[in-house]
Design an enzyme around this catalytic site. Structure first.
Site, short mmCIF file in Angstrom:
data_model
loop_
_atom_site.label_atom_id
_atom_site.label_comp_id
_atom_site.label_asym_id
_atom_site.label_seq_id
_atom_site.Cartn_x
_atom_site.Cartn_y
_atom_site.Cartn_z
N GLU A 115 -17.73 5.02 -1.94
CA GLU A 115 -17.72 4.36 -2.93
C GLU A 115 -19.89 4.08 -3.36
O GLU A 115 -20.87 4.31 -3.70
CB GLU A 115 -17.86 3.23 -4.22
CG GLU A 115 -16.13 4.13 -4.34
CD GLU A 115 -15.45 2.46 -5.73
OE1 GLU A 115 -15.24 2.11 -4.98
OE2 GLU A 115 -15.10 2.74 -6.89
N GLU A 135 -6.79 4.01 -2.14
CA GLU A 135 -6.13 3.11 -3.96
C GLU A 135 -5.06 3.39 -3.55
O GLU A 135 -4.15 2.05 -3.60
CB GLU A 135 -7.33 3.45 -4.62
CG GLU A 135 -8.76 2.75 -4.35
CD GLU A 135 -9.62 3.69 -3.95
OE1 GLU A 135 -8.94 4.45 -3.12
OE2 GLU A 135 -10.65 3.45 -3.76
C1 1HE Z 1 -9.81 -5.79 6.45
C2 1HE Z 1 -9.97 -4.81 5.42
C3 1HE Z 1 -10.42 -4.00 4.00
C4 1HE Z 1 -9.95 -3.56 8.04
N1 1HE Z 1 -9.43 -5.30 3.81
N2 1HE Z 1 -10.04 -6.55 5.87
N3 1HE Z 1 -9.71 -0.15 2.15
C5 1HE Z 1 -8.55 0.24 3.04
O1 1HE Z 1 -7.61 0.27 2.97
C6 1HE Z 1 -8.49 0.31 4.44
C7 1HE Z 1 -7.92 -0.36 5.20
N4 1HE Z 1 -8.12 -0.73 6.43
C8 1HE Z 1 -8.18 0.15 7.31
O2 1HE Z 1 -7.11 1.04 6.84
C9 1HE Z 1 -8.68 0.50 8.83
O3 1HE Z 1 -8.21 -1.59 9.15
C10 1HE Z 1 -9.45 0.67 9.45
C11 1HE Z 1 -8.51 2.20 9.42
C12 1HE Z 1 -10.33 0.71 8.76
C13 1HE Z 1 -10.07 0.46 10.42
O4 1HE Z 1 -8.77 0.69 11.85
P1 1HE Z 1 -8.79 -0.51 12.76
O5 1HE Z 1 -7.94 0.32 13.56
O6 1HE Z 1 -9.87 -0.51 13.45
O7 1HE Z 1 -8.90 -1.97 12.60
P2 1HE Z 1 -7.56 -3.04 12.17
O8 1HE Z 1 -7.20 -3.54 13.15
O9 1HE Z 1 -6.69 -2.30 10.70
O10 1HE Z 1 -8.82 -4.53 11.48
C14 1HE Z 1 -9.28 -4.98 11.97
C15 1HE Z 1 -9.38 -6.47 10.81
O11 1HE Z 1 -10.12 -6.14 9.17
C16 1HE Z 1 -8.46 -6.70 10.40
O12 1HE Z 1 -8.41 -8.57 10.44
P3 1HE Z 1 -8.06 -9.56 11.76
O13 1HE Z 1 -8.70 -11.12 11.13
O14 1HE Z 1 -6.01 -9.41 11.52
O15 1HE Z 1 -8.08 -8.71 12.74
C17 1HE Z 1 -8.10 -6.36 9.13
O16 1HE Z 1 -6.89 -6.77 8.36
C18 1HE Z 1 -9.47 -6.06 8.94
N5 1HE Z 1 -9.73 -5.62 7.78
N6 1HE Z 1 -10.21 -3.37 6.64
C19 1HE Z 1 -9.73 -6.90 4.46
N7 1HE Z 1 -10.26 -4.04 3.44
C20 1HE Z 1 -13.53 -2.32 -6.21
S1 1HE Z 1 -12.08 -0.79 -5.71
C21 1HE Z 1 -12.76 -0.76 -3.89
C22 1HE Z 1 -11.01 -0.38 -3.97
C23 1HE Z 1 -10.96 0.54 -2.62
O17 1HE Z 1 -11.98 -0.58 -1.49
S2 1HE Z 1 -9.14 0.53 -2.28
C24 1HE Z 1 -9.36 0.92 0.00
C25 1HE Z 1 -9.95 -0.30 0.76
#
Ligand code: 1HE
Length: 262
Positions: A115, A135
């Site tokens: 977005e 989402e």
């Molecule tokens: C996060 C987030 C997040 C990572 N919020 N903490 N977005 C999503 O559904 C995408 C969610 N994220 C992922 O699927 C993956 O993190 C990625 C594909 C982006 C990257 O993968 P990777 O293997 O490099 O990283 P990871 O091990 O999954 O995450 C690393 C850290 O970032 C980990 O935290 P840690 O403290 O355990 O190290 C994760 O929890 C953190 N992290 N993404 C919070 N999104 C206004 S409406 C909008 C609606 C949306 O955006 S929906 C989509 C949400």
């Protein structure tokens, strides 16, 4: 002092705005949106074009899901008064402000990250870029303007498929669907975005304003109203700068268009 969530640098007349929360994959929380707003407003004041990019291995993982959970469970209290969604406000400052934005995309560009990317006017993606709308998998809906902005960029069919199936588009597919207009080898999106920003900054500031503010609004008008608004704006495009630029061409001193090939 903790690291800023947004970095800001002025390079000539180009502002470089970086999402700087790489440990959380640049997920967008409220403090990050506040810093982004400040950076965008600063760029409006002192730059002619801005480049948006992500630090670390991804552009942006979208909504901070931990913050969203805290909100859903009442740990973050709702505001007493209804007001405009802060993402809508800030992304519109980008999309319909005084200066064009170029987005340099790599790694995950998902949910709110997509977005944000589509609020920019020109988008470059490197070979690692992956575009998605997960989402449905998170039990939420797009909320940062995606229903309007992403749907206009990729069309209903592609957006619906991305949302229903959770399918990720790679750089080549993103190019085909107009999510991006340029692809580069891995690690080179920012350099390409800067190059495009410098080129865009050579246009008349006034014409750049009309391109980003008039064109999308005319898209939403009827044929007749569109032509009317076009006439109002093209009639207005005669500042001293236009005269100088027209004379430059007539006198054979203008840069050749062929130099602008991608
Ligand atoms: C996060 C987030 C997040 C990572 N919020 N903490 N977005 C999503 O559904 C995408 C969610 N994220 C992922 O699927 C993956 O993190 C990625 C594909 C982006 C990257 O993968 P990777 O293997 O490099 O990283 P990871 O091990 O999954 O995450 C690393 C850290 O970032 C980990 O935290 P840690 O403290 O355990 O190290 C994760 O929890 C953190 N992290 N993404 C919070 N999104 C206004 S409406 C909008 C609606 C949306 O955006 S929906 C989509 C949400």
């Amino acid at each position: 002092m903790s690291e800023p969530l947004i970095t800001y640098e002025l390079d000539g007349n180009v502002a470089l705005i970086g999402l700087n929360r790489p440990d959380k994959r640049n997920a967008i929380n409220d403090p990050l949106i506040d810093e982004l707003r400040a950076a965008v407003l600063r760029a409006h004041e002192e730059a002619d074009v801005a480049v948006l990019f992500g630090h670390g291995s991804n552009f942006c993982a979208g909504l901070d899901l931990a913050e969203a959970l805290a909100r859903a469970t009442g740990q973050i209290k709702p505001q007493r008064k209804r007001r405009r969604h802060n993402w809508h406000e800030v992304f519109d400052l980008i999309a319909r402000g005084p200066i064009p934005f170029v987005a340099a995309l790599h790694g995950a560009v998902v949910g709110g990250g997509l977005e944000l990317a589509t609020a920019a006017h020109v988008r470059v993606g490197d070979a690692t870029a992956l575009f998605g709308l997960p989402e449905g998998q998170r039990g939420i809906f797009v909320g940062g303007g995606g229903t309007v902005r992403i749907q206009r960029v990729v069309g209903t069919t592609v957006m619906m498929d991305m949302m229903l199936t959770g399918r990720l588009l790679n750089a080549a597919e993103g190019l085909q669907a107009d999510v991006i207009r340029y692809t580069t080898p891995a690690g080179e999106a920012l350099a390409k975005a800067k190059e495009l920003a410098v080129r865009i900054a050579q246009n008349s500031i006034d014409t750049n304003w009309m391109i980003i503010n008039v064109l999308p609004r005319i898209h939403d008008l009827s044929h007749d109203d569109g032509l009317f608004v076009e006439q109002l704006n093209s009639a207005r495009a005669r500042p001293p700068e236009a005269e100088a630029r027209l004379r430059e061409f007539v006198d054979g001193k203008a840069k050749k268009l062929q130099e602008n090939q991608a």
